[in-house]
Design an enzyme around this catalytic site. Structure first.
Site, PDB file in Angstrom:
ATOM      1  N   LYS A  52      45.785 -15.526  94.964  1.00 15.58           N
ATOM      2  CA  LYS A  52      44.956 -14.326  95.127  1.00 15.58           C
ATOM      3  C   LYS A  52      44.116 -14.397  96.405  1.00 15.58           C
ATOM      4  O   LYS A  52      44.090 -13.446  97.165  1.00 15.58           O
ATOM      5  CB  LYS A  52      44.040 -14.146  93.902  1.00 15.58           C
ATOM      6  CG  LYS A  52      44.819 -13.851  92.619  1.00 15.58           C
ATOM      7  CD  LYS A  52      43.911 -13.419  91.481  1.00 15.58           C
ATOM      8  CE  LYS A  52      43.086 -14.562  90.903  1.00 15.58           C
ATOM      9  NZ  LYS A  52      43.887 -15.602  90.203  1.00 15.58           N
ATOM     10  N   ARG A 102      38.812  -9.784  84.945  1.00 16.27           N
ATOM     11  CA  ARG A 102      39.552 -10.867  84.291  1.00 16.27           C
ATOM     12  C   ARG A 102      39.576 -10.706  82.782  1.00 16.27           C
ATOM     13  O   ARG A 102      40.168 -11.535  82.096  1.00 16.27           O
ATOM     14  CB  ARG A 102      38.894 -12.204  84.620  1.00 16.27           C
ATOM     15  CG  ARG A 102      39.573 -12.966  85.768  1.00 16.27           C
ATOM     16  CD  ARG A 102      38.735 -14.217  85.975  1.00 16.27           C
ATOM     17  NE  ARG A 102      39.438 -15.326  86.532  1.00 16.27           N
ATOM     18  CZ  ARG A 102      39.327 -15.729  87.804  1.00 16.27           C
ATOM     19  NH1 ARG A 102      38.616 -15.044  88.650  1.00 16.27           N
ATOM     20  NH2 ARG A 102      39.950 -16.823  88.205  1.00 16.27           N
ATOM     21  N   ARG A 120      45.491 -28.215  95.846  1.00 14.32           N
ATOM     22  CA  ARG A 120      44.693 -27.289  96.650  1.00 14.32           C
ATOM     23  C   ARG A 120      43.443 -27.934  97.244  1.00 14.32           C
ATOM     24  O   ARG A 120      42.746 -28.684  96.591  1.00 14.32           O
ATOM     25  CB  ARG A 120      44.271 -26.101  95.782  1.00 14.32           C
ATOM     26  CG  ARG A 120      43.379 -25.115  96.512  1.00 14.32           C
ATOM     27  CD  ARG A 120      43.389 -23.771  95.880  1.00 14.32           C
ATOM     28  NE  ARG A 120      42.652 -23.746  94.622  1.00 14.32           N
ATOM     29  CZ  ARG A 120      42.482 -22.634  93.916  1.00 14.32           C
ATOM     30  NH1 ARG A 120      43.034 -21.507  94.326  1.00 14.32           N
ATOM     31  NH2 ARG A 120      41.805 -22.658  92.805  1.00 14.32           N
ATOM     32  N   ARG A 148      38.169 -28.538  94.955  1.00 13.50           N
ATOM     33  CA  ARG A 148      37.244 -27.867  94.047  1.00 13.50           C
ATOM     34  C   ARG A 148      37.163 -28.636  92.725  1.00 13.50           C
ATOM     35  O   ARG A 148      38.174 -29.115  92.231  1.00 13.50           O
ATOM     36  CB  ARG A 148      37.726 -26.440  93.784  1.00 13.50           C
ATOM     37  CG  ARG A 148      37.350 -25.485  94.885  1.00 13.50           C
ATOM     38  CD  ARG A 148      37.999 -24.144  94.773  1.00 13.50           C
ATOM     39  NE  ARG A 148      38.030 -23.596  93.421  1.00 13.50           N
ATOM     40  CZ  ARG A 148      38.513 -22.394  93.133  1.00 13.50           C
ATOM     41  NH1 ARG A 148      38.983 -21.617  94.098  1.00 13.50           N
ATOM     42  NH2 ARG A 148      38.533 -21.944  91.901  1.00 13.50           N
ATOM     43  N   ARG A 191      41.628 -23.625  82.433  1.00 13.50           N
ATOM     44  CA  ARG A 191      41.637 -22.344  83.156  1.00 13.50           C
ATOM     45  C   ARG A 191      42.890 -21.556  82.818  1.00 13.50           C
ATOM     46  O   ARG A 191      42.858 -20.335  82.705  1.00 13.50           O
ATOM     47  CB  ARG A 191      41.551 -22.597  84.670  1.00 13.50           C
ATOM     48  CG  ARG A 191      40.173 -23.069  85.078  1.00 13.50           C
ATOM     49  CD  ARG A 191      40.178 -23.587  86.495  1.00 13.50           C
ATOM     50  NE  ARG A 191      40.394 -22.543  87.471  1.00 13.50           N
ATOM     51  CZ  ARG A 191      40.842 -22.769  88.697  1.00 13.50           C
ATOM     52  NH1 ARG A 191      41.139 -23.997  89.083  1.00 13.50           N
ATOM     53  NH2 ARG A 191      41.007 -21.776  89.533  1.00 13.50           N
TER      54      ARG A 191
HETATM   55  P1  AMP Z   1      38.477 -18.094  91.185  1.00 12.47           P
HETATM   56  O1  AMP Z   1      38.011 -18.580  92.514  1.00 12.47           O
HETATM   57  O2  AMP Z   1      38.753 -16.609  91.180  1.00 12.47           O
HETATM   58  O3  AMP Z   1      39.613 -18.901  90.635  1.00 12.47           O
HETATM   59  O4  AMP Z   1      37.239 -18.300  90.176  1.00 12.47           O
HETATM   60  C1  AMP Z   1      36.713 -19.585  89.904  1.00 12.47           C
HETATM   61  C2  AMP Z   1      35.935 -19.567  88.600  1.00 12.47           C
HETATM   62  O5  AMP Z   1      34.863 -18.625  88.681  1.00 12.47           O
HETATM   63  C3  AMP Z   1      36.728 -19.133  87.375  1.00 12.47           C
HETATM   64  O6  AMP Z   1      37.458 -20.213  86.798  1.00 12.47           O
HETATM   65  C4  AMP Z   1      35.610 -18.644  86.461  1.00 12.47           C
HETATM   66  O7  AMP Z   1      34.899 -19.710  85.883  1.00 12.47           O
HETATM   67  C5  AMP Z   1      34.693 -17.952  87.454  1.00 12.47           C
HETATM   68  N1  AMP Z   1      35.062 -16.527  87.635  1.00 12.47           N
HETATM   69  C6  AMP Z   1      35.519 -15.928  88.783  1.00 12.47           C
HETATM   70  N2  AMP Z   1      35.754 -14.627  88.583  1.00 12.47           N
HETATM   71  C7  AMP Z   1      35.443 -14.373  87.283  1.00 12.47           C
HETATM   72  C8  AMP Z   1      35.499 -13.222  86.458  1.00 12.47           C
HETATM   73  N3  AMP Z   1      35.931 -12.038  86.925  1.00 12.47           N
HETATM   74  N4  AMP Z   1      35.111 -13.350  85.159  1.00 12.47           N
HETATM   75  C9  AMP Z   1      34.672 -14.525  84.667  1.00 12.47           C
HETATM   76  N5  AMP Z   1      34.616 -15.652  85.377  1.00 12.47           N
HETATM   77  C10 AMP Z   1      34.988 -15.597  86.680  1.00 12.47           C
END
Ligand code: AMP
Length: 220
Positions: A16, A90, A129, A162, A173
């Site tokens: 993404k 999400r 990553r 990360r 996740r």
């Molecule tokens: P990402 O970088 O999009 O993979 O997001 C990393 C982490 O941030 C996720 O594993 C969640 O813990 C949190 N997170 C990001 N976007 C959301 C969302 N829309 N709803 C809930 N948690 C989120």
């Protein structure tokens, strides 16, 4: 070209963030990444960051009201014409909230790009990553000659893994994705907003070109 928003949907590791960079360059839309916003809040140690950190480290989703709050606040502040949402919505509750706030700020209907990636590929991508602490650029040990602690080839910042890309967190996740996010595929398909794009098995540039083409095809 018709005005529209874009939502990037897919499992963690679907690409993404990477595809968002290409789409933002190609289409000139405003990029809203809830993951980036939450990580910035954690790094700054704000109240929001402290609240979000526990969930993120556990590989769980941050509660809906928190995430909806930051997206709403950002949209009301910057009043963008078009947005690319990366990692949001999400959950079904977030999708419904987005519809309301989009109407409130006058945003157009969204085209939802579903990035299809197999489970094996997701695990391989996430465990390799690496990300730059300064510019946010994303790399992978599989393709880039880099390790955690190295200098970012783009800006010279520090490249790190990360916390939520560790194997046990990756598994959690993926579970969160399956249980809470996957229902959105059917939700948007039913509403005629879904575009499905296979997102593995080729170079990043070719995959990105495929995603951009799929978006243009739907809306030219
Ligand atoms: P990402 O970088 O999009 O993979 O997001 C990393 C982490 O941030 C996720 O594993 C969640 O813990 C949190 N997170 C990001 N976007 C959301 C969302 N829309 N709803 C809930 N948690 C989120």
């Amino acid at each position: 070209m018709e005005k529209y928003n874009i939502i990037l949907l897919g499992p963690p590791g679907a690409g993404k963030g990477t595809h968002a960079e290409f789409l933002v360059r190609e289409l000139g839309v405003e990029h809203i990444s809830t993951g980036d916003m939450l990580r910035a809040a954690v790094a700054e140690g704000t109240a929001l960051g402290r609240q979000a950190q526990t969930y993120m480290e556990a590989g769980a989703l941050v509660p809906d009201e928190v995430v909806i709050g930051i997206v709403r606040e950002r949209l009301l502040r910057s009043r963008p014409g078009r947005v690319l949402f990366d990692g949001f919505p999400r959950t079904p509750a977030q999708a419904e909230a987005l519809e309301k706030v989009a109407e409130e700020v006058g945003l157009p209907r969204a085209l939802v790009v579903y990035l299809q990636v197999s489970d094996e590929e997701v695990v391989a991508r996430l465990s390799g990553r690496l990300q730059c602490r300064d510019c946010g650029a994303i790399f992978n040990r599989r393709y880039d000659d880099l390790e955690a602690g190295a200098k970012c080839p783009t800006c010279g910042g520090e490249v790190y893994q990360r916390d939520d890309d560790r194997p046990e967190t990756i598994r959690r996740r993926l579970c969160a994705y399956r249980e809470q996010t996957e229902p959105l595929i059917a939700y948007y398909r039913q509403r005629g907003q879904l575009v499905e794009v296979p997102a593995e098995g080729d170079t990043i540039e070719n995959l990105a070109a495929r995603v951009v083409a799929a978006v243009r095809e739907r809306h030219s």
